[in-house]
Write an enzyme that holds these catalytic residues in place. Sequence first.
Site, short mmCIF file in Angstrom:
data_model
loop_
_atom_site.label_atom_id
_atom_site.label_comp_id
_atom_site.label_asym_id
_atom_site.label_seq_id
_atom_site.Cartn_x
_atom_site.Cartn_y
_atom_site.Cartn_z
N CYS A 30 0.47 -1.32 0.31
CA CYS A 30 0.11 -0.48 0.14
C CYS A 30 0.81 1.08 -0.20
O CYS A 30 1.80 2.13 1.18
CB CYS A 30 -1.18 0.15 1.40
SG CYS A 30 -1.19 1.08 1.77
N CYS A 33 0.32 3.47 2.20
CA CYS A 33 0.58 3.33 4.29
C CYS A 33 2.47 3.48 4.06
O CYS A 33 2.90 3.92 5.40
CB CYS A 33 0.41 1.69 4.37
SG CYS A 33 -1.66 1.22 3.94
#
Length: 127
Positions: A30, A33
């Site tokens: 991600c 993230c």
Amino acid sequence: MATIEITAENFESTISENGTVVLDFWASWCGPCRQFAPTFSKASESHPEIVFGKVDTEDQQALAAQAQITSIPTLMVFRDQILVYRNAGAMPPAAFEDLLGKVNALDMDDVRRQIAEQEASAAADQA
């Protein structure tokens, strides 16, 4: 305090045994993230009174499902075992620091009173 890894085995005890717990639900693939990770890490070093935990949603799929994580990163903040903040999306450092300050400033007696009022109202609606 260093960031700790949260798993299904230590999720409940981490929340129940600490005053303020900030959880970051994330995955290695991600992009947002990975962008948020340094902000989270720096905050964990700046706030030793708060427990910072990361939940790898790939490794802890059942825990992520139980927490109803539908997008990542998702932040969950608990204070005195009460979920006081939940939101998906990475935060800029200043906004994250602001959030931590607001959580610290919460009047938890007032929060508990509001929860009790909401539960009473819901029970009355069902009667």
